[in-house]
Design a protein around this motif. Structure first.
Motif, PDB file in Angstrom:
ATOM      1  N   ASP A 162      24.088 -40.774 -10.879  1.00  0.00           N
ATOM      2  CA  ASP A 162      24.119 -42.051 -11.373  1.00  0.00           C
ATOM      3  C   ASP A 162      22.837 -42.567 -11.331  1.00  0.00           C
ATOM      4  N   GLY A 164      21.713 -45.548 -11.235  1.00  0.00           N
ATOM      5  CA  GLY A 164      21.430 -46.872 -10.847  1.00  0.00           C
ATOM      6  C   GLY A 164      21.805 -47.893 -11.673  1.00  0.00           C
ATOM      7  N   THR A 165      21.593 -49.063 -11.055  1.00  0.00           N
ATOM      8  CA  THR A 165      22.376 -50.589 -11.931  1.00  0.00           C
ATOM      9  C   THR A 165      21.124 -50.906 -12.967  1.00  0.00           C
ATOM     10  N   ASP A 166      21.258 -51.373 -13.741  1.00  0.00           N
ATOM     11  CA  ASP A 166      20.238 -51.981 -14.638  1.00  0.00           C
ATOM     12  C   ASP A 166      19.366 -53.060 -14.037  1.00  0.00           C
ATOM     13  N   GLN A 167      18.263 -53.290 -14.632  1.00  0.00           N
ATOM     14  CA  GLN A 167      17.392 -54.329 -13.873  1.00  0.00           C
ATOM     15  C   GLN A 167      16.464 -55.096 -14.849  1.00  0.00           C
ATOM     16  N   THR A 168      16.135 -56.362 -14.615  1.00  0.00           N
ATOM     17  CA  THR A 168      15.359 -57.127 -15.287  1.00  0.00           C
ATOM     18  C   THR A 168      14.044 -57.444 -14.422  1.00  0.00           C
TER      19      THR A 168
END
Length: 233
Positions: A162, A164-168
């Motif tokens: 995985d 990981g999560t999307d980032q801004t």
């Protein structure tokens, strides 16, 4: 040198006829048969001498056991369908029962009372040797057996990963990625991050599960991919 030859009786095939000890399979005979053999020995100067011997072969008057073959050894993957084709004949009667048994692991045999048996190779984490024995019994109550080995090899399962999560993030800020990888039947030996799209960035350690980089000054999406490799490649 040694030289054996047959001089009388039903013909047999001599093995190791050029050795001191020769061998042959006794022929089937009715009643009895006398086989004659001669051995000639020659020394290093060419002198030789010959001696003779006889072998009395007695015919079988009683029940002979079945002839059983359990088939050829096999190497299969776990979960594979395995078929073993055996054989059972009786030289002087009929085969009345056949039975397969297995040692070395637990499997469900299909057709265990026939010459041909099948099963599904069990799951295993290490190479597993299953010894399958076919036993045949004739109409006179004599039994004979033969065994074949089936080696079951484990199949490597792919790891899961995985990214990981999307980032801004803001331009010029420090960014950290975090991969989570696991292997259902082993261990993760390496991870590798690559950039697929967007303004180019430089990872501080692309082979780490958690690399960092500085966000570029240009706006726009960045796309990354992480690959995890297990201990079996």
């Amino acid at each position: 040198t040694f030289a054996w030859e047959q001089t009388s009786g039903p013909t047999v095939s001599l093995q190791d006829a050029d050795q001191a000890t020769a061998r042959f399979v006794a022929p089937d005979v009715d009643g009895t048969a006398l086989l004659g053999f001669a051995l000639t020995v020659t020394d290093e100067e060419g002198a030789s001498d010959t001696a003779r011997t006889t072998v009395l072969v007695e015919g079988s008057t009683g029940n002979r056991p079945p002839q059983v073959g359990a088939g050829d050894p096999q190497v299969v993957d776990e979960g594979a369908s395995v078929v073993i084709t055996g054989s059972a004949t009786d030289p002087d009667g009929t085969v009345v029962t056949t039975l397969w048994t297995v040692a070395g692991g637990s499997v469900s045999l299909s057709g265990l009372d026939t010459p041909t048996v099948s099963f599904v190779a069990p799951a295993t984490t290490v190479p597993l040797d299953l010894a399958l024995t076919l036993t045949a019994t004739d109409d006179g109550g004599l039994a004979a057996s033969d065994t074949v080995v089936v080696r079951v090899l484990p199949v490597n399962a792919a790891p899961s990963v995985d990214a990981g999560t999307d980032q801004t993030v803001h331009a010029g800020s420090s960014v950290g990625l975090a991969a989570i990888a696991s292997d259902p039947d082993g261990s993760i030996v390496s991870t590798a991050w690559t950039q697929l799209a967007g303004a180019a960035v430089t990872f501080d350690d692309p082979l780490s599960a958690t690399p960092g980089f500085t966000a570029p000054l240009q706006e726009g999406p960045l796309l990354f991919q992480v690959t995890a490799t297990d201990d079996e490649g």
